[in-house]
Design a protein around this motif. Structure first.
Motif, PDB file in Angstrom:
ATOM      1  N   ALA A  43      16.160  -9.058   9.882  1.00 50.24           N
ATOM      2  CA  ALA A  43      16.312  -7.938   8.952  1.00 50.24           C
ATOM      3  C   ALA A  43      16.338  -8.445   7.518  1.00 50.24           C
ATOM      4  CB  ALA A  43      17.605  -7.186   9.261  1.00 50.24           C
ATOM      5  N   GLU A  44      16.074  -7.545   6.569  1.00 48.47           N
ATOM      6  CA  GLU A  44      16.073  -7.917   5.163  1.00 48.47           C
ATOM      7  C   GLU A  44      17.441  -7.620   4.559  1.00 48.47           C
ATOM      8  OE1 GLU A  44      13.625  -6.749   1.104  1.00 48.47           O
ATOM      9  OE2 GLU A  44      12.546  -6.962   3.012  1.00 48.47           O
ATOM     10  N   ALA A  45      17.917  -8.537   3.742  1.00 48.13           N
ATOM     11  CA  ALA A  45      19.219  -8.371   3.101  1.00 48.13           C
ATOM     12  C   ALA A  45      19.133  -7.279   2.036  1.00 48.13           C
ATOM     13  CB  ALA A  45      19.662  -9.686   2.467  1.00 48.13           C
ATOM     14  N   LYS A  46      20.132  -6.395   2.044  1.00 47.90           N
ATOM     15  CA  LYS A  46      20.182  -5.319   1.056  1.00 47.90           C
ATOM     16  C   LYS A  46      21.194  -5.598  -0.039  1.00 47.90           C
ATOM     17  CE  LYS A  46      17.265  -2.836   3.475  1.00 47.90           C
ATOM     18  NZ  LYS A  46      15.871  -2.637   3.008  1.00 47.90           N
ATOM     19  N   SER A  47      22.138  -6.515   0.264  1.00 44.26           N
ATOM     20  CA  SER A  47      23.209  -6.778  -0.705  1.00 44.26           C
ATOM     21  C   SER A  47      23.729  -8.193  -0.513  1.00 44.26           C
ATOM     22  CB  SER A  47      24.357  -5.783  -0.498  1.00 44.26           C
ATOM     23  OG  SER A  47      24.946  -5.985   0.785  1.00 44.26           O
ATOM     24  N   ALA A  48      24.590  -8.616  -1.415  1.00 45.97           N
ATOM     25  CA  ALA A  48      25.218  -9.930  -1.306  1.00 45.97           C
ATOM     26  C   ALA A  48      26.071 -10.010  -0.051  1.00 45.97           C
ATOM     27  CB  ALA A  48      26.058 -10.200  -2.558  1.00 45.97           C
ATOM     28  N   ALA A  49      26.614  -8.871   0.369  1.00 47.58           N
ATOM     29  CA  ALA A  49      27.458  -8.854   1.564  1.00 47.58           C
ATOM     30  C   ALA A  49      26.653  -9.251   2.804  1.00 47.58           C
ATOM     31  CB  ALA A  49      28.073  -7.478   1.746  1.00 47.58           C
ATOM     32  N   ASP A  50      25.376  -8.877   2.846  1.00 51.65           N
ATOM     33  CA  ASP A  50      24.538  -9.250   3.984  1.00 51.65           C
ATOM     34  C   ASP A  50      24.373 -10.766   4.070  1.00 51.65           C
ATOM     35  OD1 ASP A  50      24.202  -6.601   4.641  1.00 51.65           O
ATOM     36  OD2 ASP A  50      22.302  -6.385   3.556  1.00 51.65           O
ATOM     37  N   VAL A  51      24.224 -11.400   2.915  1.00 49.81           N
ATOM     38  CA  VAL A  51      24.110 -12.863   2.883  1.00 49.81           C
ATOM     39  C   VAL A  51      25.430 -13.489   3.290  1.00 49.81           C
ATOM     40  CG1 VAL A  51      23.640 -14.870   1.435  1.00 49.81           C
ATOM     41  CG2 VAL A  51      22.328 -12.750   1.103  1.00 49.81           C
ATOM     42  N   GLU A  52      26.520 -12.910   2.806  1.00 48.58           N
ATOM     43  CA  GLU A  52      27.844 -13.433   3.131  1.00 48.58           C
ATOM     44  C   GLU A  52      28.130 -13.326   4.619  1.00 48.58           C
ATOM     45  OE1 GLU A  52      31.164 -15.386   2.831  1.00 48.58           O
ATOM     46  OE2 GLU A  52      29.989 -14.960   1.012  1.00 48.58           O
ATOM     47  N   SER A  53      27.663 -12.262   5.243  1.00 49.13           N
ATOM     48  CA  SER A  53      27.913 -12.089   6.674  1.00 49.13           C
ATOM     49  C   SER A  53      27.190 -13.162   7.488  1.00 49.13           C
ATOM     50  CB  SER A  53      27.492 -10.693   7.120  1.00 49.13           C
ATOM     51  OG  SER A  53      26.086 -10.537   7.020  1.00 49.13           O
ATOM     52  N   VAL A  54      26.008 -13.546   7.048  1.00 50.74           N
ATOM     53  CA  VAL A  54      25.276 -14.630   7.736  1.00 50.74           C
ATOM     54  C   VAL A  54      26.045 -15.934   7.569  1.00 50.74           C
ATOM     55  CG1 VAL A  54      23.134 -15.964   7.843  1.00 50.74           C
ATOM     56  CG2 VAL A  54      23.049 -13.499   7.384  1.00 50.74           C
ATOM     57  N   LEU A  55      26.511 -16.163   6.357  1.00 50.47           N
ATOM     58  CA  LEU A  55      27.240 -17.392   6.073  1.00 50.47           C
ATOM     59  C   LEU A  55      28.503 -17.495   6.927  1.00 50.47           C
ATOM     60  CD1 LEU A  55      27.151 -19.891   4.235  1.00 50.47           C
ATOM     61  CD2 LEU A  55      28.525 -18.610   2.573  1.00 50.47           C
ATOM     62  N   SER A  56      29.202 -16.392   7.056  1.00 55.56           N
ATOM     63  CA  SER A  56      30.445 -16.401   7.837  1.00 55.56           C
ATOM     64  C   SER A  56      30.191 -16.554   9.331  1.00 55.56           C
ATOM     65  CB  SER A  56      31.231 -15.101   7.580  1.00 55.56           C
ATOM     66  OG  SER A  56      30.486 -13.974   8.007  1.00 55.56           O
ATOM     67  N   ALA A  57      28.947 -16.302   9.751  1.00 58.52           N
ATOM     68  CA  ALA A  57      28.619 -16.401  11.178  1.00 58.52           C
ATOM     69  C   ALA A  57      28.229 -17.812  11.602  1.00 58.52           C
ATOM     70  CB  ALA A  57      27.483 -15.447  11.522  1.00 58.52           C
ATOM     71  N   VAL A  58      28.104 -18.729  10.644  1.00 63.83           N
ATOM     72  CA  VAL A  58      27.755 -20.119  10.995  1.00 63.83           C
ATOM     73  C   VAL A  58      28.899 -20.713  11.811  1.00 63.83           C
ATOM     74  CG1 VAL A  58      27.259 -22.425  10.112  1.00 63.83           C
ATOM     75  CG2 VAL A  58      26.341 -20.409   8.927  1.00 63.83           C
ATOM     76  N   PRO A  59      28.636 -21.185  13.024  1.00 63.47           N
ATOM     77  CA  PRO A  59      29.704 -21.700  13.878  1.00 63.47           C
ATOM     78  C   PRO A  59      30.268 -23.004  13.332  1.00 63.47           C
ATOM     79  CG  PRO A  59      27.573 -22.102  14.878  1.00 63.47           C
ATOM     80  CD  PRO A  59      27.320 -21.256  13.681  1.00 63.47           C
ATOM     81  N   PRO A  60      31.492 -23.350  13.727  1.00 61.60           N
ATOM     82  CA  PRO A  60      32.066 -24.641  13.328  1.00 61.60           C
ATOM     83  C   PRO A  60      31.134 -25.777  13.763  1.00 61.60           C
ATOM     84  CG  PRO A  60      33.713 -23.260  14.373  1.00 61.60           C
ATOM     85  CD  PRO A  60      32.399 -22.568  14.574  1.00 61.60           C
ATOM     86  N   GLU A  61      30.970 -26.765  12.934  1.00 57.45           N
ATOM     87  CA  GLU A  61      30.074 -27.893  13.188  1.00 57.45           C
ATOM     88  C   GLU A  61      28.608 -27.470  13.204  1.00 57.45           C
ATOM     89  OE1 GLU A  61      31.466 -30.820  13.182  1.00 57.45           O
ATOM     90  OE2 GLU A  61      33.429 -29.860  13.093  1.00 57.45           O
ATOM     91  N   GLY A  62      28.337 -26.205  12.842  1.00 56.74           N
ATOM     92  CA  GLY A  62      26.963 -25.728  12.812  1.00 56.74           C
ATOM     93  C   GLY A  62      26.372 -25.852  11.423  1.00 56.74           C
ATOM     94  N   ALA A  63      25.193 -25.286  11.231  1.00 57.08           N
ATOM     95  CA  ALA A  63      24.526 -25.337   9.932  1.00 57.08           C
ATOM     96  C   ALA A  63      23.707 -24.079   9.731  1.00 57.08           C
ATOM     97  CB  ALA A  63      23.629 -26.572   9.851  1.00 57.08           C
ATOM     98  N   LEU A  64      23.495 -23.744   8.483  1.00 57.76           N
ATOM     99  CA  LEU A  64      22.691 -22.587   8.119  1.00 57.76           C
ATOM    100  C   LEU A  64      21.223 -23.007   8.118  1.00 57.76           C
ATOM    101  CD1 LEU A  64      22.768 -19.611   7.000  1.00 57.76           C
ATOM    102  CD2 LEU A  64      22.604 -20.665   4.719  1.00 57.76           C
ATOM    103  N   ALA A  65      20.417 -22.402   8.972  1.00 53.58           N
ATOM    104  CA  ALA A  65      18.981 -22.712   9.018  1.00 53.58           C
ATOM    105  C   ALA A  65      18.268 -21.952   7.913  1.00 53.58           C
ATOM    106  CB  ALA A  65      18.396 -22.345  10.378  1.00 53.58           C
ATOM    107  N   VAL A  66      17.360 -22.634   7.210  1.00 53.01           N
ATOM    108  CA  VAL A  66      16.685 -22.063   6.050  1.00 53.01           C
ATOM    109  C   VAL A  66      15.174 -22.247   6.184  1.00 53.01           C
ATOM    110  CG1 VAL A  66      16.450 -22.141   3.532  1.00 53.01           C
ATOM    111  CG2 VAL A  66      18.668 -22.634   4.603  1.00 53.01           C
ATOM    112  N   ALA A  67      14.417 -21.193   5.842  1.00 50.29           N
ATOM    113  CA  ALA A  67      12.957 -21.279   5.761  1.00 50.29           C
ATOM    114  C   ALA A  67      12.505 -20.479   4.563  1.00 50.29           C
ATOM    115  CB  ALA A  67      12.308 -20.744   7.032  1.00 50.29           C
ATOM    116  N   ILE A  68      11.534 -21.007   3.829  1.00 50.29           N
ATOM    117  CA  ILE A  68      11.048 -20.304   2.641  1.00 50.29           C
ATOM    118  C   ILE A  68       9.572 -19.995   2.798  1.00 50.29           C
ATOM    119  CG2 ILE A  68      10.600 -22.470   1.416  1.00 50.29           C
ATOM    120  CD1 ILE A  68      11.225 -20.952  -1.202  1.00 50.29           C
ATOM    121  N   GLU A  69       9.201 -18.807   2.321  1.00 50.87           N
ATOM    122  CA  GLU A  69       7.816 -18.391   2.356  1.00 50.87           C
ATOM    123  C   GLU A  69       7.037 -19.152   1.297  1.00 50.87           C
ATOM    124  OE1 GLU A  69       6.007 -14.086   3.162  1.00 50.87           O
ATOM    125  OE2 GLU A  69       7.128 -14.249   1.294  1.00 50.87           O
TER     126      GLU A  69
END
Length: 636
Positions: A355-381
Motif C-alpha cells: 500500500a502507499e503511505a498517506k501520512s507520517a504515521a503510516d511510515v511510523e507503523s512500518v518502523l514499529s513493526a520491525v521485529p527485534p533483531e530484524g531490519a527494515l527492508a528498503v527498495a527504491i524505484e
C-alpha cells in the motif's frame, strides 16, 4: 514447458527453404515444403560430436561450474543446442546416438595390422612404421568433460529423447543403419552432425544437418561442393587421404587435393589401384603401387556400417513434451538459472499487502513493526531511462533484465511516469507487507528521510552500493545498513554471473518476480532473513562484517570520484606501441612476401594457410574462415 520465442511462422510445413535440394546450394533453416510434406522427418543426433563441440566452444571463454566445483559449461551449451534444434525444426521423430565405451569391430580389424607406410616429404621416400591401432592418436576425454556426460544424458532423458547405442559399434554405424532403414521406410532423414564422415550417407532421402553452421543442410550437390566428389565416392576419397585423428593411414603422399583428383579420374579406390601405372605424378603413382593393402584397409575403416543389429522403432522416437519436473531438478542442481526461468510459470507472490503511505504515521507503523533483531527492508524505484530512437523498436526486455541491482524497478515496468523529484521508495518490516512512499509526499516523505538517515534503524538492501548512487543525488545519505542480500548471495554462490534480485529470488525461492516495487522490498527482506543464517552457518559472517560490507561505501565513493588519468603518459605509451606495431608489421610483410591487414583473421588465415602453406588447423572461426585463434597460432 513454455515454448521459446519463435519466428512468426514456426510451422515446419510452411517454412521457406533457402534452396531446393537439387540446386547445389547450401540449404539453411527448416526443410522446404516439398521436403516436409513428402515424408515424415526423422532426426538422428551424433551426440558425442556435439558434446565435444559444446565443450570446445567454451574452452576459450569463461569457465562455468556450480558452487561445489562441478563443471557445467559443456552441459549448458549442449542443452541450448538441443533446445535450438527443437525450436528451429520441431522434429517429429528424434533420437540421440552415443558411442559405447569399449572396443569396436574396427579395433578388432585394426589389431591385425602391425605396420603401415609413411611418406617423408623431405626425402621423398616411404618408410615402414609401427601401426598402433585405430584411433590410437586420440587423447583421453578431458576429465572436466567426462564429469558432464552423465548430466547430458539426464538432459536427453528429461527432454524425452531416446538414447541409442550398440555394443561393438560406433555411433556413426548406428546412425548409418537407422538412416538406411528409415529411408527404406520412406522417412526423410536428417543426420544432425558436423562430421564430414557422415556425408557418405547422403542420398535422396538422407541429408546432413549441421546446426552450428547456420543450420546448414547438405544434400548430394552440397556434399560434392564441399568435398569435390558425390556422396557415394566420399569413402574412396577418405581412404586415400586418411584421417590422423582416427589413425586411418590412407595413401602416404596423397593429400586432400590428390585424393579428389584421383577419384574423379578413376571413380573408385579399387579402379585407381588397378590402373595406378597410368598416374603421371610419381608420388601418387608409387603410393598406389606400393600401398594397396593399406589403402583398402583405410577404406574399410572409413566405411560406415549400415547393417548394425538394431531395429528401427520410429514410434519410440516420437517427439513429446519434456519432463518439466526432471528438467527443473537438473537445472536447479546445475545452477542454470536462465534455463530454470523458462520452466516456471509466472507466479505472483500470494497473501501480500502493498500500500502507499498517506501520512507520517503510516511510515511510523512500518518502523514499529520491525521485529527485534530484524531490519527494515528498503527498495527504491530507479529513474526512467529514455531509450535512444533506434532502440525503441527492440523487443521488450524481460522483467529481470529491467530490474535494478538493488531491487527497485524502472518506471516502465509499472507504467507510471517517474519525474526526477518524485521517486518512490518501498519499505517492508514483515513478509508479505510493504509500504510505498513518494518522495514528494510531504510528511510521509520527511519521516522516511529521517528513517533512512538514522544510523540506529537497521536496514536491509539488495545492492547497497547501487542504493548509495541512487539516494545521494536526492540528498539522502542512507545510514544503518546492516544487510546487503546481494553480498550475501555472492558470498554463498560466487560462481553465479548475476546476483540481481530477480535471479536470486528465482534461485532461492523458485519464484519469478512480478514487477512491483513493494514486492522488491518484500523479497529483499525475505532474502536477508534466509541468506543471513546461511552466511553464519558457512562461517562467512566475519568476512562480510569486517571486509565486504564496510568496503561498499568506499567503492561507491571511488566510483563517484573516478580515476585520474595521466593523459600525457598514455599518449607517449600509445606512440611507442604504434611504432613497435609498425615495425613488427614490416617484418611480417617481409616473411609473407606481401602486405595485408594483420588484424584481419580472414586475411591472416589466407596468408598463413593458403599462401605460406602452413598446416591448417582442424577448427574454423566465425563465418567459416580458418581459425587464427591464439591457441592455433601458438601451435604453429
Amino acid at each position: 514447458m513454455p515454448p521459446r520465442k519463435k519466428s512468426p511462422d514456426p510451422s515446419p510445413s510452411q517454412a521457406a527453404a533457402a534452396a531446393p535440394a537439387s540446386s547445389g546450394k547450401a540449404v539453411t533453416g527448416k526443410p522446404s515444403k516439398a521436403q516436409s510434406s513428402a515424408a515424415e522427418r526423422v532426426y538422428l543426433i551424433d551426440t558425442m560430436s556435439f558434446i565435444f563441440r559444446a565443450y570446445h566452444a567454451m574452452v576459450r571463454q569463461r569457465s562455468m561450474s556450480t558452487k561445489t566445483g562441478l563443471p557445467t559449461a559443456a552441459t549448458y551449451v549442449f542443452v541450448n543446442m538441443l533446445r535450438k534444434l527443437r525450436e528451429d525444426f520441431s522434429p517429429q521423430y528424434l533420437a540421440a546416438v552415443f558411442d559405447v565405451a569399449g572396443p569396436t569391430f574396427r579395433d578388432e580389424q585394426a589389431d591385425a595390422v602391425t605396420s603401415i607406410r609413411k611418406f617423408d616429404i623431405k626425402t621423398q621416400t616411404f618408410t615402414d612404421v609401427e601401426y598402433k591401432g585405430y584411433k590410437a592418436n586420440r587423447t583421453a576425454m578431458p576429465e572436466d568433460l567426462a564429469q558432464q556426460v552423465p548430466y547430458i544424458r539426464r538432459a536427453l532423458e528429461a527432454y524425452r529423447i531416446p538414447i541409442l547405442e550398440v555394443v561393438r559399434f560406433e555411433a556413426d554405424d548406428v546412425i548409418g543403419t537407422l538412416a538406411r532403414k528409415a529411408a527404406d521406410a520412406s522417412y526423410c532423414v536428417y543426420v544432425v552432425s558436423s562430421d564430414k564422415d557422415m556425408m557418405q550417407l547422403v542420398n535422396d532421402k538422407v541429408q546432413i544437418l549441421n546446426p552450428p553452421k547456420d543450420n546448414l543442410i547438405c544434400d548430394a550437390a552440397k556434399v560434392e561442393e564441399i568435398l569435390g566428389v558425390p556422396p557415394e565416392r566420399v569413402i574412396d576419397v577418405m581412404a586415400l587421404r586418411g584421417d590422423s585423428i582416427d589413425n586411418i593411414p590412407g595413401a602416404p603422399g596423397i593429400g586432400d587435393k590428390g585424393s579428389v583428383e584421383i577419384i574423379k579420374r578413376f571413380g573408385s579406390v579399387e579402379e585407381a589401384l588397378e590402373r595406378a601405372s597410368e598416374v603421371e605424378k610419381k608420388t601418387y603413382r608409387e603410393s598406389l603401387l606400393n600401398n594397396r593393402e593399406t589403402i583398402l584397409f583405410s577404406k574399410r575403416m572409413a566405411t560406415i556400417d549400415t547393417n548394425v543389429p538394431i531395429e528401427l522403432d520410429v514410434e519410440s522416437m516420437r517427439a513429446g513434451h519434456p519432463d518439466v519436473e526432471a528438467l527443473r531438478a537438473l537445472f536447479t542442481e546445475l545452477e542454470f538459472t536462465s534455463l530454470l526461468k523458462e520452466l516456471l510459470p509466472v507466479v505472483e507472490v500470494s497473501g501480500t499487502s502493498y500500500a502507499e503511505a498517506k501520512s507520517a504515521a503510516d511510515v511510523e507503523s512500518v518502523l514499529s513493526a520491525v521485529p527485534p533483531e530484524g531490519a527494515l527492508a528498503v527498495a527504491i524505484e530507479q529513474e526512467e531511462s529514455v531509450p535512444a530512437p533506434e532502440e525503441e523498436e527492440k523487443e521488450e526486455e524481460t522483467p529481470d533484465a529491467q530490474m535494478s541491482l538493488m531491487g527497485g524497478l524502472q518506471a516502465s515496468l509499472v507504467n507510471v511516469p517517474v519525474e526526477r523529484a518524485a521517486r518512490r521508495v518501498a519499505i517492508s518490516a514483515n513478509t508479505g507487507v510493504a509500504t510505498i512512499v513518494r518522495l514528494d509526499s510531504g510528511a510521509a516523505a520527511e519521516k522516511l528521510r529521517s528513517v533512512l538517515t538514522n544510523v540506529a534503524v537497521p536496514k536491509g538492501i539488495h545492492d547497497y552500493k547501487a542504493a548509495i548512487h541512487t539516494f545521494e543525488p536526492l540528498g539522502i545519505r542512507v545510514e544503518g545498513v546492516r544487510h546487503d542480500s546481494m553480498l550475501y548471495s555472492y558470498l554463498l554462490d560466487p560462481t553465479y554471473s548475476s546476483h540481481r534480485l530477480a535471479e536470486v529470488a528465482l534461485r532461492r525461492f523458485n519464484l519469478k518476480l512480478g514487477g512491483e516495487l513493494g514486492e522488491s522490498a518484500d523479497i529483499a527482506g525475505r532474502l536477508v532473513s534466509a541468506l543471513r543464517s546461511e552466511v553464519e552457518t558457512a562461517g562467512l559472517l566475519k568476512l562480510y562484517e569486517e571486509i565486504d560490507l564496510p568496503l561498499v561505501p568506499v567503492l561507491a565513493r571511488m566510483e563517484q570520484a573516478g580515476v585520474k588519468i595521466d593523459t600525457a603518459a598514455l599518449s607517449q605509451m600509445s606512440s611507442h606501441l604504434e611504432r613497435e606495431i609498425a615495425a613488427k608489421a614490416k617484418e611480417i610483410y617481409q616473411v609473407a612476401g606481401m602486405e595485408f591487414n594483420v588484424g584481419s583473421p580472414k586475411q591472416l588465415g589466407d596468408v598463413l594457410f593458403n599462401r605460406m602453406n602452413l598446416p591448417k588447423p582442424v577448427k574454423y572461426g566465425k563465418g567459416r574462415t580458418i581459425s587464427t585463434a591464439v591457441d592455433v597460432l601458438e601451435e604453429l
